[in-house]
Motif scaffolding. Structure first.
Motif, PDB file in Angstrom:
ATOM      1  N   SER A 119       6.078  -5.317  -0.889  1.00 18.66           N
ATOM      2  CA  SER A 119       6.100  -4.318   0.088  1.00 18.66           C
ATOM      3  C   SER A 119       5.408  -2.864  -0.598  1.00 18.66           C
ATOM      4  CB  SER A 119       7.687  -4.101   0.442  1.00 18.66           C
ATOM      5  OG  SER A 119       8.318  -3.031  -0.125  1.00 18.66           O
ATOM      6  N   GLY A 120       5.154  -2.343   0.455  1.00 18.73           N
ATOM      7  CA  GLY A 120       4.613  -0.880   0.061  1.00 18.73           C
ATOM      8  C   GLY A 120       5.664  -0.026  -0.610  1.00 18.73           C
ATOM      9  N   SER A 121       6.880  -0.045   0.197  1.00 18.72           N
ATOM     10  CA  SER A 121       7.901   1.040  -0.494  1.00 18.72           C
ATOM     11  C   SER A 121       8.442   0.360  -1.884  1.00 18.72           C
ATOM     12  CB  SER A 121       9.031   0.981   0.645  1.00 18.72           C
ATOM     13  OG  SER A 121       9.428  -0.274   0.952  1.00 18.72           O
ATOM     14  N   SER A 122       8.549  -0.927  -2.089  1.00 14.13           N
ATOM     15  CA  SER A 122       9.223  -1.180  -3.400  1.00 14.13           C
ATOM     16  C   SER A 122       8.126  -1.285  -4.552  1.00 14.13           C
ATOM     17  CB  SER A 122      10.106  -2.524  -3.269  1.00 14.13           C
ATOM     18  OG  SER A 122       9.317  -3.349  -2.774  1.00 14.13           O
ATOM     19  N   MET A 123       6.937  -1.557  -4.211  1.00 22.32           N
ATOM     20  CA  MET A 123       5.867  -2.053  -5.051  1.00 22.32           C
ATOM     21  C   MET A 123       4.850  -0.870  -5.312  1.00 22.32           C
ATOM     22  SD  MET A 123       4.376  -3.973  -7.450  1.00 22.32           S
ATOM     23  CE  MET A 123       4.606  -5.688  -7.465  1.00 22.32           C
ATOM     24  N   ALA A 124       4.280  -0.129  -4.261  1.00 24.46           N
ATOM     25  CA  ALA A 124       3.205   0.839  -4.412  1.00 24.46           C
ATOM     26  C   ALA A 124       4.035   2.180  -4.580  1.00 24.46           C
ATOM     27  CB  ALA A 124       2.321   0.734  -3.218  1.00 24.46           C
ATOM     28  N   ALA A 125       4.825   2.494  -3.824  1.00 21.81           N
ATOM     29  CA  ALA A 125       5.355   3.792  -4.049  1.00 21.81           C
ATOM     30  C   ALA A 125       5.597   4.168  -5.208  1.00 21.81           C
ATOM     31  CB  ALA A 125       6.485   3.877  -3.048  1.00 21.81           C
ATOM     32  N   PRO A 126       6.584   3.401  -6.049  1.00 20.49           N
ATOM     33  CA  PRO A 126       6.833   3.837  -7.361  1.00 20.49           C
ATOM     34  C   PRO A 126       5.554   4.085  -8.451  1.00 20.49           C
ATOM     35  CG  PRO A 126       7.754   1.892  -6.921  1.00 20.49           C
ATOM     36  CD  PRO A 126       6.984   1.961  -5.752  1.00 20.49           C
ATOM     37  N   ILE A 127       4.617   3.361  -8.089  1.00 20.50           N
ATOM     38  CA  ILE A 127       3.401   3.476  -8.956  1.00 20.50           C
ATOM     39  C   ILE A 127       2.661   4.760  -8.727  1.00 20.50           C
ATOM     40  CG2 ILE A 127       0.926   2.695  -9.273  1.00 20.50           C
ATOM     41  CD1 ILE A 127       2.008  -0.100  -8.700  1.00 20.50           C
ATOM     42  N   LEU A 176       0.710  -1.266   0.064  1.00 27.63           N
ATOM     43  CA  LEU A 176       0.124  -0.131  -0.125  1.00 27.63           C
ATOM     44  C   LEU A 176       0.964   1.209   0.046  1.00 27.63           C
ATOM     45  CD1 LEU A 176      -1.995  -2.460   1.432  1.00 27.63           C
ATOM     46  CD2 LEU A 176      -3.014  -0.388   2.251  1.00 27.63           C
ATOM     47  N   PHE A 177       0.475   2.368  -0.577  1.00 26.30           N
ATOM     48  CA  PHE A 177       1.135   3.444  -0.433  1.00 26.30           C
ATOM     49  C   PHE A 177      -0.149   4.645  -0.704  1.00 26.30           C
ATOM     50  CE2 PHE A 177       3.022   7.304  -1.682  1.00 26.30           C
ATOM     51  CZ  PHE A 177       4.507   7.374  -1.079  1.00 26.30           C
ATOM     52  N   ARG A 188      -1.798  19.752  -4.100  1.00 23.49           N
ATOM     53  CA  ARG A 188      -2.847  19.674  -4.918  1.00 23.49           C
ATOM     54  C   ARG A 188      -3.527  18.245  -5.705  1.00 23.49           C
ATOM     55  NH1 ARG A 188      -2.605  22.500 -10.862  1.00 23.49           N
ATOM     56  NH2 ARG A 188      -4.557  21.769 -11.045  1.00 23.49           N
ATOM     57  N   TYR A 189      -2.760  17.127  -5.350  1.00 27.93           N
ATOM     58  CA  TYR A 189      -3.226  15.923  -5.541  1.00 27.93           C
ATOM     59  C   TYR A 189      -2.843  14.811  -4.622  1.00 27.93           C
ATOM     60  CZ  TYR A 189      -3.317  18.365 -10.079  1.00 27.93           C
ATOM     61  OH  TYR A 189      -3.621  19.281 -11.064  1.00 27.93           O
ATOM     62  N   ALA A 190      -3.871  13.961  -4.331  1.00 25.99           N
ATOM     63  CA  ALA A 190      -3.461  12.898  -3.496  1.00 25.99           C
ATOM     64  C   ALA A 190      -3.732  11.763  -4.525  1.00 25.99           C
ATOM     65  CB  ALA A 190      -4.698  12.884  -2.123  1.00 25.99           C
ATOM     66  N   VAL A 191      -2.907  10.412  -3.665  1.00 20.13           N
ATOM     67  CA  VAL A 191      -3.063   9.342  -4.481  1.00 20.13           C
ATOM     68  C   VAL A 191      -3.072   8.222  -3.517  1.00 20.13           C
ATOM     69  CG1 VAL A 191      -0.536   9.376  -4.807  1.00 20.13           C
ATOM     70  CG2 VAL A 191      -1.935   7.917  -6.382  1.00 20.13           C
ATOM     71  N   ALA A 192      -3.812   7.196  -3.939  1.00 19.02           N
ATOM     72  CA  ALA A 192      -3.818   6.016  -3.085  1.00 19.02           C
ATOM     73  C   ALA A 192      -3.378   4.707  -3.780  1.00 19.02           C
ATOM     74  CB  ALA A 192      -4.979   5.706  -2.307  1.00 19.02           C
ATOM     75  N   VAL A 193      -2.631   3.932  -3.481  1.00 19.97           N
ATOM     76  CA  VAL A 193      -2.270   2.629  -4.278  1.00 19.97           C
ATOM     77  C   VAL A 193      -2.370   1.429  -3.630  1.00 19.97           C
ATOM     78  CG1 VAL A 193      -0.549   1.570  -5.891  1.00 19.97           C
ATOM     79  CG2 VAL A 193      -0.955   4.045  -5.876  1.00 19.97           C
ATOM     80  N   VAL A 194      -3.027   0.371  -3.964  1.00 22.98           N
ATOM     81  CA  VAL A 194      -2.879  -0.711  -3.342  1.00 22.98           C
ATOM     82  C   VAL A 194      -2.822  -1.827  -4.263  1.00 22.98           C
ATOM     83  CG1 VAL A 194      -4.480  -2.614  -2.040  1.00 22.98           C
ATOM     84  CG2 VAL A 194      -4.934  -0.222  -1.673  1.00 22.98           C
ATOM     85  N   VAL A 195      -1.511  -2.637  -4.106  1.00 26.01           N
ATOM     86  CA  VAL A 195      -1.395  -3.711  -5.129  1.00 26.01           C
ATOM     87  C   VAL A 195      -1.489  -4.985  -4.358  1.00 26.01           C
ATOM     88  CG1 VAL A 195       0.416  -4.753  -6.650  1.00 26.01           C
ATOM     89  CG2 VAL A 195       0.406  -2.159  -6.329  1.00 26.01           C
ATOM     90  N   GLU A 196      -2.461  -5.941  -4.649  1.00 30.68           N
ATOM     91  CA  GLU A 196      -2.587  -7.051  -4.181  1.00 30.68           C
ATOM     92  C   GLU A 196      -1.611  -8.022  -4.078  1.00 30.68           C
ATOM     93  OE1 GLU A 196      -6.212  -8.226  -5.871  1.00 30.68           O
ATOM     94  OE2 GLU A 196      -7.629  -7.045  -4.778  1.00 30.68           O
TER      95      GLU A 196
END
Lengths: 368, 650
Positions: free
Chosen positions: B627-635, B604-605, B615-623
């Motif tokens: 790990s949140g840092s290596s997988m979700a943060a770059p997205i 998650l990130f 100005r912009y918020a983002v939320a990412v969940v990769v099932e």
């Protein structure tokens, strides 16, 4: 003094079997019509209709064993309960939506239908308790006006115009039979006519559109005139003997909306012609005539008025529906008793017949 | 008069009046019979003609459904003309021959022919039978030339709903399909409309009343062979309203791509090694059979299907949703025509349920992204301040239970900003315990968790923010302090939707204003009420989120936005799906990528940009993304980067 109870054999002998027989014939006709409406299949309507008819008929037989005097005692409580139900319904669906149904467990139920029965019982109970010399005084008629007015407004509020009108007319008929002097009758008719503007403001847009269409079929915006036009074509093309079972092209081609409920009479007319339609009207007259005859035979005033009420209720169902599909009344949404698909109206009709049956079986003169 | 006589008199009156009433009924019935006679006998010829379709056929003309466009006026849902081909057995001299002739002019499958013959055998001969939908222009031209020689064949123009962006916007637009009897039950006036398609889900459902419009009607003059000669319009239908959405298709496409690709490389499907991998892997076969057309090679060289999950990009001031991605997705065009059972089966066979809108209805434990809530609740309650420190030695004992920090060696002495930066679990165990679940729940609710956000599409899930009452009501047992500890790091009973995470982040970013998400484009400024969270507490939490991206030990420091784009703030989250036993921990089998996909942690990130004037918020969940840092943060970074490039600085 005779004993209060009626034996089982006596009960069975006293049941007005002719009424039940006519009702049965009407249910069978209904099932056939619905079989045709679904293009020759028992699903989704015909089969269920027949089953409901059987359940309704057994309900009449059960009611035959219920002592009619209990109904007299319970008339007011039943009336109050139905008012509470209507109010609850408005409270639930009070967001401008149409609130006519209560749904529980996949079964929908329209409380405004049985309300008619509750009101007629309450009115009969009321007039039963009034001494005859009071029947000339105007004050005597104020309570019945309120008793009718409250549910009437609640049903208009839903809004269910067809049921509300039937309720009002039915009440007037009971008042008339109870001995309402002619001058008051005329006054109440005037009152009824003057209530029209008030009612008008209560209607939903689509209902206003239907009334407007009826008054001016040329200016049709919503397709409400479409229904009437299609109904007239289907009826009119049926001719004297109709096009034959399952051969009603208008109905079968889905030009006809609501053919399983409000416009079932139209479909029968297309497939069986004037002869079919007249036979059905004849059956209804037989049934209503039977009920009114009973009303003149029973000995107690309460029973008499109740039976008249049931007869009038049956007649108004038929009148409103037939007038509607032949384009004499706006499309208000009114079922044809025992023939249209719909559980609540059928239940109400059988309830009415059951009450009449109970009145006959347990008939005793008023106790001095 | 005696009483008896009075009663008699009364009965007589009633009897008389009942008879009168009965006579009235007979009279009225005679009148109705007269009307029936008039219609059915006197005017029978006229109506017969109408009914035989020898003169006019009254038809309802369905309205044009309102279009959906994105924020830059690109079409998301529109209408295309489509032609239906019918045959009426009554007018066709010889059905078999007619069908054979038709088969030479238009494409007709074997099953089409049998279907038509079957329908003709069963139904009445006057009923037109649908032979083909969606005729091509060429087929239409061929038919038009020959129509005179084809008795009983009619074609009819209808409008068909199309979704030019297809699967890309499937979960946003939803789809329309033919009206159901249930809908007619609820709205009687719809019963008059044949062939009406109504929205079943997504924006198509939510904005149905606006999009539908009003039907018109027309009279069609038909000849004896059932062919239309002339058309008179009585009323033109009124089109539904076009609606502009906040969505940016370019951004939607970009976010979809980066989410689906994750940390892997796309492979050439035709290469022998890939084909070999497919042949030996039943899961891959399932994906390909359900319409998947992309495969990846993950960092350890395994061939895998694309990632699944959710990503949202939201404007923090207006609540506008610029991108809303739920992967895998489906093509809404499939539902417009009669849904082919084959397509439906394929959709349902997909191992990862493409029909689930993960953004609004996917419920996930928020993990460490929940720590901002706990920090705010503790700061607002005065349990901690900026300089309150807790010592983390890698675990916390409570009674006879041990709660571990993800960093076994321990973070040492940390304050709230450092604890957020390094995502120290022990610090949050401690402060959650002191703050108590009730205050944490109140803060979570304030920021939009634990209840539906009220977005314009149906089927939203409220998620769960537990407390004492909830536990009693659902499990019948009391809440324990240990459960507060677990909730403090966003695990245990806590469940949120990705959309709620985006709302939470936007509210943190915009100075705690109660924005709500909107799929519609919003013109002009909108003012949202303040949530009543103190400026100082908010500043501290945002500093923590800043350090996550900028601090020397920040969990996502390598995925920051470049400083000339204003940088970003954020928070990672990694949620265990399968408990790791002590033995496994000691054996060191903790690498996500080496575990089966189903057992990997969710990644998650949440974040926002730019750092100043967000100005912009983002939320990412990769099932099961690791790990949140290596997988979700770059997205998330890729999404923010694109939206900043396109829209520039304020």
């Amino acid at each position: 003094m005779k004993s209060e109870t009626v034996g089982i054999l006596q009960t069975i002998l006293r049941i007005p079997w002719h009424l039940l027989f006519v009702a049965g014939v009407l249910v069978v006709i209904g099932a056939m019509a619905l079989y045709s409406a679904s293009e020759g299949s028992w699903a989704p309507w015909a089969g269920r209709h027949a089953i409901r008819g059987a359940i309704g008929a057994s309900m009449v037989l059960i009611l035959a064993f219920i002592n009619f005097r209990l109904l007299r005692i319970w008339a007011y409580p039943i009336y109050m309960a139905s008012i509470v139900m209507l109010v609850a319904l408005l409270a639930v669906g009070g967001d401008g939506g149409v609130a006519r149904w209560i749904t529980f467990g996949g079964f929908t139920f329209q409380p405004s239908e049985p309300t008619k029965i509750a009101v007629l019982l309450a009115l009969a109970r009321y007039f039963d308790s009034q001494p005859l010399e009071r029947m000339r005084s105007v004050l005597t008629y104020l309570p019945p006006l309120v008793m009718t007015g409250v549910p009437f407004m609640l049903i208009v509020e839903q809004p269910d115009l067809g049921t509300a009108l039937a309720l009002a007319l039915g009440s007037v008929a009971i008042l008339f039979v109870a001995g309402l002097p002619w001058r008051y009758l005329l006054a109440s008719i005037v009152l009824g006519v003057s209530a029209v503007p008030v009612l008008w403001s209560q209607l939903h847009d689509y209902q206003k559109a239907r009334v407007m269409t009826f008054l001016n079929p040329g200016a049709d915006q919503l397709g409400a005139g479409y229904q009437i036009t299609q109904s007239k074509i289907a009826l009119g093309s049926g001719g004297m003997f109709g096009k034959g079972f399952l051969m009603g092209s208008q109905s079968q081609l889905n030009y006809l909306p609501e053919k399983q409920t409000d416009f079932v009479f139209t479909m029968i007319g297309e497939e069986f012609g004037l002869v079919g339609n007249m036979s059905i009207l004849g059956l209804y007259l037989l049934m209503i005539g039977g009920v009114l005859t009973i009303s003149m035979r029973v000995k107690s005033r309460f029973a008499q008025l109740t039976c008249v009420g049931v007869g009038v209720m049956l007649f108004l169902y038929v009148f409103v529906n037939v007038a509607m599909v032949t384009g004499l009344l706006p499309v208000v949404g009114a079922p044809l008793p025992l023939i249209s698909y719909g559980g609540t109206a059928m239940l109400t009709v059988f309830l009415g017949l059951g009450i009449v049956t109970s009145a006959v079986v347990h008939d005793r003169p008023d106790v001095e | 008069m005696s009483r008896k006589a009075k009663q008699k008199e009364g009965r007589r009156t009633m009897g008389r009046r009942t008879l009168l009433l009965g006579s009235g009924m007979v009279l009225v019935t005679s009148f109705l019979s007269g009307r029936l006679y008039q219609l059915q006998v006197a005017q029978n010829n006229r109506y017969k003609r109408l009914s035989d379709r020898n003169q006019f056929d009254l038809r309802i003309v369905p309205p044009r459904r309102g279009r959906l466009i994105d924020r830059k006026n690109r079409l998301l849902a529109g209408n295309a003309e489509s032609y239906l081909l019918h045959i009426t057995p009554l007018y066709a001299d010889d059905l078999d021959r007619s069908l054979a002739q038709l088969g030479q002019l238009v494409e007709l499958g074997e099953d089409d022919v049998t279907r038509v013959k079957e329908a003709a055998r069963k139904g009445p001969s006057f009923r037109p039978i649908l032979v083909r939908e969606s005729l091509t222009q060429r087929e239409l031209a061929r038919l038009a030339v020959r129509s005179a020689y084809l008795p009983g064949v009619t074609f009819e123009k209808t409008l068909r709903r199309i979704y030019p962006q297809g699967a890309l916007t499937g979960h946003v637009t939803g789809y329309v399909s033919p009206i159901t009897s249930r809908e007619v039950e609820e709205n009687r006036s719809l019963g008059d409309l044949p062939n009406l398609a109504t929205g079943k889900i997504g924006v198509e459902f939510a904005l149905e009343p606006e999009l539908r419009g009003q039907p018109g009607n027309e009279r069609v003059e038909v000849n004896a062979r059932g062919q239309a000669i002339r058309v008179f319009r009585d009323f033109d239908p009124q089109s539904g309203t076009d609606v502009q959405l906040a969505l940016d298709i370019g951004l939607q496409q970009h976010v979809t791509n980066v989410l689906r690709r994750g940390q892997s490389e796309q492979v050439d499907m035709a290469s022998p090694s890939v084909q070999q991998a497919i042949a030996s892997d039943s899961d891959l076969k399932l994906h390909l059979a359900s319409g998947e057309n992309m495969l990846l090679r993950d960092p350890i060289g395994k061939i895998t299907p694309p990632e699944s999950g959710a990503a949202i990009v939201m404007d923090v001031h207006s609540g506008e949703i610029l991108a809303m991605v739920s992967a895998p997705t489906y093509d809404p065009n499939m539902f417009t025509d009669r849904l082919l059972t084959r397509d439906w089966r394929r959709l349902n066979a997909h191992p990862r349920n493409p029909l689930l809108n993960r953004v609004t209805a996917g419920m996930y434990a928020p993990g460490s992204t929940f720590k901002m809530i706990v920090a705010l609740a503790a700061l607002e309650a005065g349990i901690i301040n900026e300089s309150t420190r807790h010592f983390c030695n890698g675990r916390m004992e409570l009674g006879n239970a041990t709660f571990h920090c993800w960093f076994e060696n321990g973070h040492g002495s940390v304050n709230v900003v450092r604890a957020l930066e390094r995502s120290c679990d022990v610090f949050f165990y401690e402060i959650a315990l002191k703050t108590g679940i009730q205050r944490i729940k109140a803060m979570a609710n304030k920021l939009g968790l634990g209840d539906v956000t009220g977005i314009d599409i149906p089927g939203e899930k409220p998620g769960i923010i537990p407390n004492h009452e909830w536990k009693l009501a659902t499990h019948g047992v009391v809440w324990t302090p240990g459960e507060t500890v677990v909730a403090g790091i966003g695990q245990g009973y806590v469940l949120v939707t990705p959309l709620q995470l985006a709302v939470m982040t936007a509210r943190l970013a915009n100075g705690a204003r109660a924005i709500s998400p909107s799929l519609r484009k919003i013109e002009g400024d909108v003012e949202f009420p303040e949530l009543g969270i103190s400026e100082s507490a908010l500043r501290i939490v945002r500093e923590g989120m800043f350090e996550v991206m900028h601090g020397s030990l920040g969990t996502a420091r390598s995925h920051n936005l470049s400083s000339n784009q204003g940088g970003m703030c954020g928070k990672t989250g990694t949620v265990q799906v399968k408990r790791i036993t002590k033995e496994q921990r000691e054996a060191g089998i903790t690498k996500n990528i080496e575990r089966p996909w189903k057992e990997r942690d969710h990644a998650l990130f949440v974040g926002y940009a730019p750092v100043r004037n967000p100005r912009y918020a983002v939320a990412v969940v990769v099932e099961h993304g690791g790990s949140g840092s290596s997988m979700a943060a770059p997205i998330a970074r890729a999404a923010l980067q694109r939206v900043m490039e396109v829209n520039g600085e304020v």
